[in-house]
Design a protein around this motif. Structure first.
Motif, mmCIF file in Angstrom:
data_model
loop_
_atom_site.group_PDB
_atom_site.id
_atom_site.type_symbol
_atom_site.label_atom_id
_atom_site.label_comp_id
_atom_site.label_asym_id
_atom_site.label_seq_id
_atom_site.Cartn_x
_atom_site.Cartn_y
_atom_site.Cartn_z
ATOM 1 N N GLN A 1 19.227 11.542 -52.733
ATOM 2 C CA GLN A 1 19.951 11.401 -53.995
ATOM 3 C C GLN A 1 21.006 10.310 -53.866
ATOM 4 O O GLN A 1 21.535 10.049 -52.775
ATOM 5 N N HIS A 2 21.303 9.685 -54.986
ATOM 6 C CA HIS A 2 22.297 8.623 -55.018
ATOM 7 C C HIS A 2 23.707 9.211 -54.878
ATOM 8 O O HIS A 2 23.901 10.419 -55.037
ATOM 9 N N ALA A 3 24.641 8.361 -54.588
ATOM 10 C CA ALA A 3 26.021 8.808 -54.394
ATOM 11 C C ALA A 3 26.571 9.496 -55.634
ATOM 12 O O ALA A 3 27.444 10.367 -55.536
ATOM 13 N N ASN A 4 26.054 9.134 -56.810
ATOM 14 C CA ASN A 4 26.523 9.771 -58.052
ATOM 15 C C ASN A 4 25.828 11.101 -58.344
ATOM 16 O O ASN A 4 26.042 11.705 -59.389
ATOM 17 N N GLY A 5 24.968 11.531 -57.423
ATOM 18 C CA GLY A 5 24.297 12.816 -57.580
ATOM 19 C C GLY A 5 22.934 12.735 -58.225
ATOM 20 O O GLY A 5 22.212 13.732 -58.273
ATOM 21 N N GLN A 6 22.545 11.556 -58.716
ATOM 22 C CA GLN A 6 21.233 11.419 -59.336
ATOM 23 C C GLN A 6 20.131 11.402 -58.278
ATOM 24 O O GLN A 6 20.319 10.911 -57.165
ATOM 25 N N LEU A 7 18.982 11.932 -58.643
ATOM 26 C CA LEU A 7 17.846 12.003 -57.738
ATOM 27 C C LEU A 7 17.307 10.610 -57.443
ATOM 28 O O LEU A 7 17.174 9.777 -58.345
ATOM 29 N N ALA A 8 17.017 10.351 -56.188
ATOM 30 C CA ALA A 8 16.347 9.114 -55.785
ATOM 31 C C ALA A 8 14.897 9.466 -55.480
ATOM 32 O O ALA A 8 14.626 10.259 -54.569
ATOM 33 N N LEU A 9 13.982 8.930 -56.227
ATOM 34 C CA LEU A 9 12.576 9.287 -56.081
ATOM 35 C C LEU A 9 11.988 8.725 -54.787
ATOM 36 O O LEU A 9 12.129 7.532 -54.492
ATOM 37 N N ALA A 10 11.308 9.590 -54.045
ATOM 38 C CA ALA A 10 10.645 9.150 -52.823
ATOM 39 C C ALA A 10 9.562 8.128 -53.118
ATOM 40 O O ALA A 10 9.314 7.208 -52.327
ATOM 41 N N SER A 11 8.897 8.276 -54.270
ATOM 42 C CA SER A 11 7.799 7.379 -54.620
ATOM 43 C C SER A 11 8.260 5.948 -54.878
ATOM 44 O O SER A 11 7.430 5.035 -54.935
ATOM 45 N N GLN A 12 9.555 5.728 -55.020
ATOM 46 C CA GLN A 12 10.064 4.372 -55.170
ATOM 47 C C GLN A 12 10.098 3.631 -53.836
ATOM 48 O O GLN A 12 10.181 2.402 -53.800
ATOM 49 N N TYR A 13 10.018 4.398 -52.746
ATOM 50 C CA TYR A 13 10.147 3.799 -51.419
ATOM 51 C C TYR A 13 8.915 3.994 -50.538
ATOM 52 O O TYR A 13 8.672 3.195 -49.628
ATOM 53 N N PHE A 14 8.149 5.073 -50.793
ATOM 54 C CA PHE A 14 7.102 5.449 -49.850
ATOM 55 C C PHE A 14 5.759 5.639 -50.555
ATOM 56 O O PHE A 14 5.701 6.012 -51.730
ATOM 57 N N PRO A 15 4.649 5.443 -49.821
ATOM 58 C CA PRO A 15 3.321 5.697 -50.385
ATOM 59 C C PRO A 15 3.045 7.200 -50.419
ATOM 60 O O PRO A 15 3.791 7.999 -49.855
ATOM 61 N N ARG A 16 1.961 7.573 -51.051
ATOM 62 C CA ARG A 16 1.584 8.984 -51.127
ATOM 63 C C ARG A 16 1.190 9.504 -49.752
ATOM 64 O O ARG A 16 1.533 10.622 -49.387
ATOM 65 N N PHE A 17 0.453 8.700 -48.972
ATOM 66 C CA PHE A 17 -0.039 9.141 -47.673
ATOM 67 C C PHE A 17 0.582 8.288 -46.567
ATOM 68 O O PHE A 17 1.246 7.292 -46.826
ATOM 69 N N GLY A 18 0.352 8.677 -45.324
ATOM 70 C CA GLY A 18 0.889 7.930 -44.203
ATOM 71 C C GLY A 18 1.815 8.787 -43.371
ATOM 72 O O GLY A 18 2.108 9.939 -43.686
#
Length: 467
Positions: free
Chosen positions: A214-231
């Motif tokens: 999550q961001h410093a302001n408490g908002q959710l940071a999506l894993a899919s913005q950084y990582f693939p589905r598999f691996g």
């Protein structure tokens, strides 16, 4: 029909087991006790009992049965509940070798004083659809929750794709097909008893612990913005909001290994890999049970090289899941019983299984090392472990409610039993600090960036906190 004792010299005679275990009225014995053999010296009593007599007696009353299932998060049928279909599932520990399904689509009453006669058809073993899979899982989960090893579970389907347990019967009246599969399962259990205890190094361990960002302001940071589905580092399958492409949970998926130390190193390497994708200290990484409302996290452990049965799952529950409650953030208890329920497992394509009860133990290296080492030790030597406090309903309640006061003295006794294993010394480097952590009186802080304790940059330096 009373409980049955099977002399070890006759375990090889399947027909004799049938003649003793099933009455003239074709009713299965509610409890079976196996005599010790020379091969099983030192095995716990629970390994030699199928359907403990005390447990069978406890659940004779329908209201007690319903209360236990409710504690475990399982819905039980009430009077005059309307069902769309009904399944009759034969269960032996983790397997469902036989199922029947009511014919037709008419709605009928589950608990009517004058129930209509219902015709059933056998569900082909190869039939795999969402409803059948959910019925099988619920049947196994219900039998486990009640403390049984075998029986028949009746499951009803409700409108809205909901499922409810209609009944669980430890001493059912059987037809020929039911007799055959249950007698074979009992026979097979007796034949495999000598294979249940294995060398620790013969068990290969894997894992897929989760964390959320999550961001410093408490908002959710999506894993899919950084990582693939598999691996080796990827996204869990659940999604956030309406868009299924938005995946919130990160999974670390180290390559399996028989060596706990290597698995920990590979988890650390996975965290380093993840950090290279998320190059900001303004996104915090959170682990534990429920660091963010609505997103329960798991620390699933994968096992291969060992036979799966209820006895193994109960050992993992008693000697690992129960002690871990002492260290968890009190908020983590809210994860249960929908998630983190006792005995949660999943068969894996590679022939092993996944133990799913634990929260995300990525909370610290000490916890991670202790959990992984304990998992291998318990899984390999569980037939020799003598204690089963979770057999008591009061301890089950303490687990689900997170009552640390009631659990602590149990953990001390459980750990004495673990230390009694000759193999413990080989794991003491990881297990002794873990045990000290459990009894410290502190609880982990699920709002602390796990990169700090793992020393994985970048992260914000915040004051250490304890509870």
């Amino acid at each position: 029909m009373s409980s049955l004792t099977l002399p070890c010299k006759l375990w090889d005679d399947k027909q004799w087991i049938r003649s003793e275990a099933i009455s003239a009225e074709r009713v299965l014995s509610p409890s079976i006790r196996l005599e010790h053999s020379n091969e099983l010296i030192g095995f716990s009593e629970s390994m030699l009992i199928l359907n403990d007599e005390a447990v069978v007696e406890r659940i004779r009353k329908r209201e007690i049965k319903a209360g236990v299932l409710k504690l475990h998060g399982i819905s039980f049928a009430t009077a005059h509940m309307r069902l769309l279909r009904k399944y009759i599932v034969v269960v032996f520990q983790t397997e469902t070798p036989l199922m029947y399904r009511s014919k037709g689509s008419s709605v009928w009453l589950a608990q009517d004083n004058k129930p209509q006669r219902v015709a059933y058809e056998r569900v082909p073993l190869g039939e795999k659809n969402r409803e059948v899979n959910r019925v099988q899982k619920l049947a196994v989960r219900s039998l486990y929750a009640l403390g049984l090893d075998y029986g028949i579970v009746k499951v009803g389907t409700l409108p809205g794709r909901k499922f409810v347990v209609v009944d669980v019967i430890p001493n059912p009246r059987l037809n020929t097909e039911m007799e055959n599969v249950l007698i074979h399962a009992i026979y097979q259990y007796t034949q495999q008893l000598g294979e249940t205890a294995v060398k620790p190094e013969s068990i290969t361990l894997g894992a897929d612990p989760e964390f959320i960002m999550q961001h410093a302001n408490g908002q959710l940071a999506l894993a899919s913005q950084y990582f693939p589905r598999f691996g080796r580092v990827g996204c869990d399958e659940i999604w956030h909001g309406q868009n299924r492409a938005n995946k919130p949970l990160v999974e670390i998926r180290p390559q399996p290994t028989p060596e706990p130390r290597k698995l920990v190193v590979r988890i650390y390497q996975g965290l380093i890999t993840a950090a290279k994708k998320v190059k900001t200290a303004n996104v915090v990484w959170l682990a534990g049970g429920l660091p963010r409302a609505g997103y329960p996290l798991g620390g699933h452990i994968h096992f291969s090289g060992i036979l799966l049965n209820f006895k193994l799952l109960r050992a993992l529950d008693n000697y690992l899941a129960l002690p871990l409650v002492l260290a968890e953030d009190p908020n983590g208890a809210k994860r249960r019983p929908k998630y983190g329920y006792l005995g949660d497992f999943r068969h894996q394509f590679h022939g092993g299984f996944e133990y799913r009860t634990l929260p995300s133990w990525l909370i610290s290296p000490t916890v991670t090392k202790g959990v992984i080492a304990a998992a291998q030790l318990i899984a390999s030597r569980y037939p020799y472990l003598q204690l089963e406090p979770l057999k008591r309903l009061s301890v089950q309640r303490a687990y689900y409610y997170g009552n640390k006061t009631d659990i602590q003295p149990l953990v001390e006794t459980l750990w004495e039993d673990l230390r009694g294993l000759s193999e413990y010394a080989g794991y003491a480097e990881f297990l002794d600090p873990f045990y000290k952590y459990l009894l410290s009186g502190k609880t982990w802080d699920e709002q602390r960036d796990i990169r700090q304790v793992w020393k994985v940059p970048p992260y914000q330096h915040t004051p250490k906190t304890s509870r």
